[in-house]
Write an enzyme that holds these catalytic residues in place. Structure first.
Site, short mmCIF file in Angstrom:
data_model
loop_
_atom_site.label_atom_id
_atom_site.label_comp_id
_atom_site.label_asym_id
_atom_site.label_seq_id
_atom_site.Cartn_x
_atom_site.Cartn_y
_atom_site.Cartn_z
N PHE A 66 47.64 41.27 42.98
CA PHE A 66 47.35 42.69 42.74
C PHE A 66 46.53 42.80 41.47
O PHE A 66 46.95 42.37 40.40
CB PHE A 66 48.64 43.51 42.59
CG PHE A 66 48.36 44.99 42.46
CD1 PHE A 66 48.15 45.77 43.58
CD2 PHE A 66 48.25 45.58 41.21
CE1 PHE A 66 47.85 47.12 43.46
CE2 PHE A 66 47.95 46.92 41.08
CZ PHE A 66 47.74 47.70 42.21
N ASP A 95 44.95 37.47 34.77
CA ASP A 95 45.35 38.88 34.77
C ASP A 95 46.79 38.95 34.27
O ASP A 95 47.73 38.65 34.99
CB ASP A 95 45.23 39.44 36.20
CG ASP A 95 45.72 40.88 36.30
OD1 ASP A 95 46.37 41.38 35.35
OD2 ASP A 95 45.46 41.52 37.34
N LYS A 121 49.32 47.71 30.80
CA LYS A 121 50.71 48.13 30.90
C LYS A 121 51.46 48.28 29.56
O LYS A 121 51.48 49.35 29.00
CB LYS A 121 51.44 47.22 31.87
CG LYS A 121 50.91 47.42 33.31
CD LYS A 121 51.91 47.11 34.37
CE LYS A 121 51.52 47.75 35.69
NZ LYS A 121 50.73 46.89 36.57
C1 PLP Z 1 49.46 47.16 37.31
C2 PLP Z 1 48.54 46.01 37.46
C3 PLP Z 1 47.15 46.21 37.52
C4 PLP Z 1 46.52 47.56 37.54
O1 PLP Z 1 46.78 48.31 36.38
P1 PLP Z 1 46.50 49.88 36.38
O2 PLP Z 1 46.78 50.28 34.96
O3 PLP Z 1 47.43 50.49 37.36
O4 PLP Z 1 45.09 50.09 36.76
C5 PLP Z 1 46.35 45.07 37.60
N1 PLP Z 1 46.88 43.84 37.62
C6 PLP Z 1 48.21 43.62 37.55
C7 PLP Z 1 48.73 42.22 37.55
C8 PLP Z 1 49.08 44.70 37.49
O5 PLP Z 1 50.40 44.48 37.48
#
Ligand code: PLP
Length: 395
Positions: free
Chosen positions: A136, A222, A251
């Site tokens: 994700f 990420d 986050k």
């Molecule tokens: C939540 C998340 C995103 C996206 O972040 P947003 O602030 O919702 O755009 C991308 N990568 C990972 C691993 C995430 O957990």
């Protein structure tokens, strides 16, 4: 307003993209949230791994209050001390490198993708990024294209090109996917949304690092969910002693204020010259002040130490429970990022926990995802665990 009033008002006006739980929160205090009817909940969710120091963490509150009264925005046409100091601290954490500040995770990944493409453009016109199934990376079109979950793509085609997916935790598959066009490999060290999937191959991340070095590719990690201490280290990659070329954070970085960051090695960031990228709200002083306070709160290591200790305790209790509870298939994770894999849909159990005063998340269909605050106490861990045990027993 009651919970039901707020829910009805929200449904009348908000685009209906979230399968919300029917609770409206009014305030938070440490590991607890209070709804509009005054009911208290223990928070093992942290608004999706965001409020990692708990709610209303005093030094963050102070920093935000001070900054909001002084200056809220000047744009990136100018500098502010607070965002300069934040960038400097983040660069230091990364061990050198340059920072792009933005407002969300998707934007941080979007920046990472653009850096990789621009870097590759002058290195043989390479552009393709290898990502993992079940990953994700966000909801913008490019980060959606990078996301290895077909169900999120439906109805949004055509998606941007230039992404190739391989199974997660499979070094050979990554190796075999590299082509002339490949410029980078982008991966979550532990897949979050995908169900708290920890690589079983201890050599997976270091193997990806070697592959990137051999083929002159960028390793993009990420860490939007795993970063800022969630797994007991500031960056989860520290567990495997690898270092990416680009890392993304968001986050938990702003303790609830919207902020994201992409950090790249100096040599890589050098391709991002004037005018190649930008964001009006990026490096926002109030969000930067919150993030600085978060970094300062993590500085002496005691919060990370607590995250490891209480996280291990909670995981230990859950594993012991799993030994005599056939509804649990597996307990996995690291620090305060824990997945309880069930033999059934997790959402009804998350709902039942909520009714018992515990907030947990259901993801990947059958995974209960626990993302408690990093400064959770053992007593609070016990309190939450007992609710999970009771709910599972009567499920
Ligand atoms: C939540 C998340 C995103 C996206 O972040 P947003 O602030 O919702 O755009 C991308 N990568 C990972 C691993 C995430 O957990």
């Amino acid at each position: 307003m009651t919970n039901a009033d707020v829910v009805a008002l929200a449904h009348s006006a908000l685009m209906d993209v979230y399968a919300c739980m029917p609770v409206a929160f009014e305030r938070g205090e440490g590991a607890y949230l209070f709804d509009v009817e005054g009911r208290r909940y223990l928070d093992f969710f942290c608004g999706l791994a965001v409020t990692s120091l708990g709610h209303a963490y005093p030094s963050v509150v102070r920093a935000v209050q001070e900054q909001v009264g002084k200056l809220t925005h000047v744009s990136n046409v100018f500098h502010t001390e607070v965002s300069a100091r934040l960038a400097s601290k983040l660069s230091l954490k990364f061990g050198g490198g340059k920072v792009f500040l933005c407002n969300s995770g998707a934007e941080a990944n979007e920046a990472a993708i653009k850096v990789a493409r621009r870097w590759g453009a002058s290195r043989g016109g390479r552009y393709e990024i290898i990502t993992a199934h079940n990953s994700f990376h966000g909801r913008t079109l490019a980060t959606l294209a990078a996301t290895g979950q077909q169900r999120y793509h439906v109805g949004f085609e055509p998606l941007p090109l230039g992404f190739r997916m391989v199974p997660f935790d499979d070094l050979d598959a990554a190796r075999a996917a590299v082509r002339d066009e490949t410029v980078a490999i982008m991966i979550e060290p532990i897949q979050g949304e995908g169900g708290v999937v920890v690589p079983r191959d201890e050599r997976y991340l270091s193997g990806l690092r070697e592959l990137c070095d051999q083929r002159n590719l960028l390793l993009i990690l990420d860490e939007i969910q795993t970063g800022v201490g969630r797994t007991g280290k500031f960056f989860a990659y520290e567990h495997w002693q690898v270092k990416p070329d680009i890392v993304t954070l968001a986050k938990a970085l702003g303790a609830g204020l919207p902020i994201g960051a992409a950090i790249a090695r100096d040599e890589v960031a050098a391709c991002m010259t004037h005018g190649t990228h930008g964001s009006t709200f990026g490096a926002n002083p109030v969000a930067s002040a919150a993030a600085l306070a978060v970094l300062e709160a993590l500085e002496d290591g005691s919060v990370l130490e607590n995250c490891t200790q209480v996280g291990n305790y909670l995981m230990g209790e859950l594993k012991a429970l799993a030994a005599g509870e056939t509804k649990i298939r597996e307990v996995r994770g690291r620090g305060m990022m824990i997945g309880v894999v069930l033999d059934r849909e997790a959402r009804p159990l998350a709902q039942a926990c909520l009714e018992q005063g515990l907030i947990v998340n259901a993801t990947a269909g059958n995974v209960l995802r626990l993302l408690p605050p990093l400064n959770l106490t053992i007593a609070q861990a016990k309190e939450g665990f007992e609710i999970i045990r009771r709910v599972l027993k009567s499920a």
